[in-house]
Scaffold this active site. Structure first.
Site, mmCIF file in Angstrom:
data_model
loop_
_atom_site.group_PDB
_atom_site.id
_atom_site.type_symbol
_atom_site.label_atom_id
_atom_site.label_comp_id
_atom_site.label_asym_id
_atom_site.label_seq_id
_atom_site.Cartn_x
_atom_site.Cartn_y
_atom_site.Cartn_z
ATOM 1 N N TYR A 142 0.825 -1.212 0.000
ATOM 2 C CA TYR A 142 0.000 0.000 0.000
ATOM 3 C C TYR A 142 0.857 1.260 0.000
ATOM 4 O O TYR A 142 0.350 2.364 -0.214
ATOM 5 C CB TYR A 142 -0.945 0.021 1.202
ATOM 6 C CG TYR A 142 -2.072 -1.008 1.129
ATOM 7 C CD1 TYR A 142 -2.203 -1.850 0.020
ATOM 8 C CD2 TYR A 142 -3.005 -1.127 2.145
ATOM 9 C CE1 TYR A 142 -3.219 -2.789 -0.056
ATOM 10 C CE2 TYR A 142 -4.032 -2.068 2.070
ATOM 11 C CZ TYR A 142 -4.131 -2.897 0.977
ATOM 12 O OH TYR A 142 -5.146 -3.825 0.911
ATOM 13 N N LYS A 190 2.680 -15.607 2.670
ATOM 14 C CA LYS A 190 2.661 -16.408 1.440
ATOM 15 C C LYS A 190 4.119 -16.710 1.098
ATOM 16 O O LYS A 190 4.632 -16.354 0.033
ATOM 17 C CB LYS A 190 1.947 -15.625 0.336
ATOM 18 C CG LYS A 190 1.661 -16.421 -0.919
ATOM 19 C CD LYS A 190 0.515 -17.408 -0.786
ATOM 20 C CE LYS A 190 0.419 -18.269 -2.040
ATOM 21 N NZ LYS A 190 -0.687 -19.258 -1.976
ATOM 22 N N ASP A 222 -3.945 -17.946 1.910
ATOM 23 C CA ASP A 222 -5.129 -18.548 1.303
ATOM 24 C C ASP A 222 -5.723 -19.600 2.236
ATOM 25 O O ASP A 222 -6.939 -19.697 2.398
ATOM 26 C CB ASP A 222 -4.851 -19.106 -0.102
ATOM 27 C CG ASP A 222 -3.575 -19.905 -0.212
ATOM 28 O OD1 ASP A 222 -2.676 -19.770 0.646
ATOM 29 O OD2 ASP A 222 -3.455 -20.688 -1.171
ATOM 30 N N ASP A 246 -5.534 -6.431 5.895
ATOM 31 C CA ASP A 246 -6.712 -5.708 5.432
ATOM 32 C C ASP A 246 -7.808 -6.706 5.075
ATOM 33 O O ASP A 246 -8.969 -6.572 5.486
ATOM 34 C CB ASP A 246 -6.310 -4.873 4.204
ATOM 35 C CG ASP A 246 -7.390 -3.903 3.769
ATOM 36 O OD1 ASP A 246 -8.367 -3.719 4.520
ATOM 37 O OD2 ASP A 246 -7.262 -3.339 2.668
ATOM 38 N N ASP A 250 -11.169 -7.901 7.754
ATOM 39 C CA ASP A 250 -12.551 -7.664 7.324
ATOM 40 C C ASP A 250 -13.312 -8.981 7.196
ATOM 41 O O ASP A 250 -14.479 -9.072 7.572
ATOM 42 C CB ASP A 250 -12.574 -6.871 6.008
ATOM 43 C CG ASP A 250 -12.343 -5.383 6.257
ATOM 44 O OD1 ASP A 250 -12.454 -4.955 7.422
ATOM 45 O OD2 ASP A 250 -12.056 -4.653 5.301
HETATM 46 MG MG LIG Z 1 -10.193 -3.103 5.058
HETATM 47 MG MG LIG Z 2 -4.694 -21.048 -2.923
#
Ligand SMILES: [Mg+2]
Ligand SMILES: [Mg+2]
Lengths: 361, 361
Positions: A142, A190, A222, A246, A250
């Protein structure tokens, strides 16, 4: 105890819910004989209207001289829907995080027995959920450079960048939180694909020797996105980088069944800010229907994280629970007999005072 | 119809479940008088054992000359747990995707009435869910350059890069899929922060004029991570970049209640590959307990996407539904009376044949 608290109520329902959070702080102050000084300061659309700047210097000064910051919400359709607006309320938020060095976003996630019926997840899955996510807030993709477009405009690029020191400072906070909880820390990354994730994994693994009691494990993002829904009870403290945080904070917010309940903290080395995760919800402003519990629980986090008042924090949480358990809340969580914002705030403050009286008998 | 299908059964339970998928294809071929030629080829640990290469040239040739590829699963603890292994089964998968140009990963997500009890989500939330995610598979931060470490090792970086043409080719596939469904396309991105997301949004918006019947909307990835759990029925076709797709497809996979049911396709301009989303699950290999439905539904997707056989695809799906509706399945979904892998495969093939007979009376 004598503390200064900067109050940045902001826009929309921000002022209404913040007022109820202040009531809860007053109830604690009264009960324990503390002195809390409140300094109101402008932010967001309210600040643009008054000064042209969404995070005025006077507000920055207020924040820097305060022992903690209680924040409401920002955002106003007057600016959001105007593509020509040069200054936007949200810029105040980003500028504030940056200028105050708020690098760690902390989001507790728990289920409430009284609200099990409104969660999209099944009761047996979520009952007893109690974890907290530490999301890095000022690094990663970001903010990384370079970012932008190729000269012909046909290719775009973003950069995810992390340094060891950025990872270490938030990792220490997460390990310390784990020490005060069930002593389990899950790093979400990851690392099978990303170089930045491998640096996270290596750095956090190195630090873990300083916290030998904490059980550290690693989970690919994931997989974490699945496990948060399948087995939310398995998590204790989750640590992750900005973008993954983020997304999964959420995602995790759906567990409780209402965004209106959820508090958060943004921590830096010198400042700390506490705010409900919901937005300014301008459609509801002034109607007395906004749920103040997210703001009230943010005040509870303020007591714990900024003033190290764990018992007092718990007293607020217990008061919230006792309201929920008898079905006392706003219409978003109890549609059939919703109370007003201030009724809920009054009820909770009163039960803070009563609770302590009962306990201390 | 005369077609060549490359069969890459792979490791672990891959061969067992693929055998049942081939039974389903045979049932279709027999019923409709089609000729399907199957060519077995090595991949993964099985290929390393035989040739030292997880994606041997002979396999690549088989894939390139086939009309479609049916894939099982790869991965073997013998290589996964050996930090010194120079060649890993997963490298076969990445090399295959790259060499065959498989740029679009397609994952349908639906709820099955018979399995509502095993989903972590409530019945009223998921009943009737039916959407499909198109995930870009060969670009973005998983492949972008530069990536790596600073010289002192204290900073790491990854790059997310997308070109207009990479976005356009998968966006066309997603728009076309929407035209065949409920005509709604949701682009999931983070355009309020990322330059690459803004290119996605701009490019997809431009293309949308070629598909005026499709209603296009945009959703930030953090919001999508909530909405997939809160209102999964609202989605029809979801289009997204590689990393966001990795996270939200796995998140969405929890809806059905079992990974063993879920098929996927990986599409390129010249090749297309179909595989269950589950892994090689080596602990279960050879025990006859693996759920073949993910593989069987992958064969159904093969008929639809590679051979444009929509009715035949639906016949397989109906046969799977009829098995589930009477509680006929493996122990992962029906713990009390689990059938074996081949019993389930036989039942489904038989019901494909019977179904068509009944329909054509
Ligand atoms: Mg968010
Ligand atoms: Mg995956």
């Amino acid at each position: 105890m004598n503390k200064n608290i900067a109050i940045l109520a902001g826009d929309g329902i921000g002022p209404e819910v913040t007022a109820e959070a202040v009531k809860a702080l007053d109830a604690i102050a009264e009960t324990f004989g503390y002195q809390f000084q409140y300094n109101d300061a402008l932010i967001g659309a309210a600040a643009i209207d008054a000064t042209g700047n969404p995070f005025p210097e006077a507000t920055e000064e207020s924040c820097k001289s305060a022992d903690a910051i209680l924040f409401g919400a920002i955002g106003d359709p007057k600016y959001d829907n105007d593509p020509n607006a040069k200054v936007r309320p949200e810029q105040g938020l980003l500028k504030m995080r940056k200028n105050l060095g708020l690098f760690a976003n902390v989001r507790p996630v728990s289920s409430y027995d009284a609200l099990l019926p409104i969660s999209p997840l099944k009761e047996n899955i979520i009952k007893g959920t109690d974890f907290v996510v530490f999301r890095e807030l000022t690094g990663g993709i970001y903010f990384g450079e370079p970012r932008g477009r190729s000269e012909d405009g046909n290719t775009a690029f973003d950069s995810c960048v992390y340094s060891k020191s950025e990872i270490e400072r938030i990792a220490h906070l997460a390990f310390k939180a784990a020490m005060n909880r069930r002593k389990k820390l899950t790093l979400v990354d990851k690392a099978n694909v990303l170089a930045t994730s491998r640096l996270w994994r290596e750095t956090v693994k190195d630090l873990s020797s300083q916290y030998p009691e904490v059980e550290l494990d690693f989970m690919f993002v994931d997989n974490a996105a699945m496990k948060i829904i399948q087995n939310p009870k398995d998590f204790d403290v989750v640590l992750t980088e900005n973008m993954f945080g983020d997304i999964i904070t959420d995602e995790a917010s759906v567990i409780s069944g209402s965004l209106g309940l959820l508090p958060s903290a943004s921590l830096g080395l010198k400042s700390s800010l506490f705010e409900p995760i919901h937005g300014s919800y301008p459609q509801a402003a002034g109607k007395g229907i906004a749920n103040p519990i997210g703001a009230i629980l943010s005040a509870a986090m303020l007591l714990e994280y900024a003033f190290d008042l764990k018992e007092e924090c718990q007293i607020i949480k217990d008061a919230v629970n006792s309201a929920l358990n008898i079905g006392y809340g706003t219409e978003d969580i109890f549609p059939d007999e919703g109370k007003s914002t201030s009724e809920v705030g009054d009820f909770i403050s009163q039960s803070i005072v009563n609770q302590y009286k009962t306990e201390s008998v």
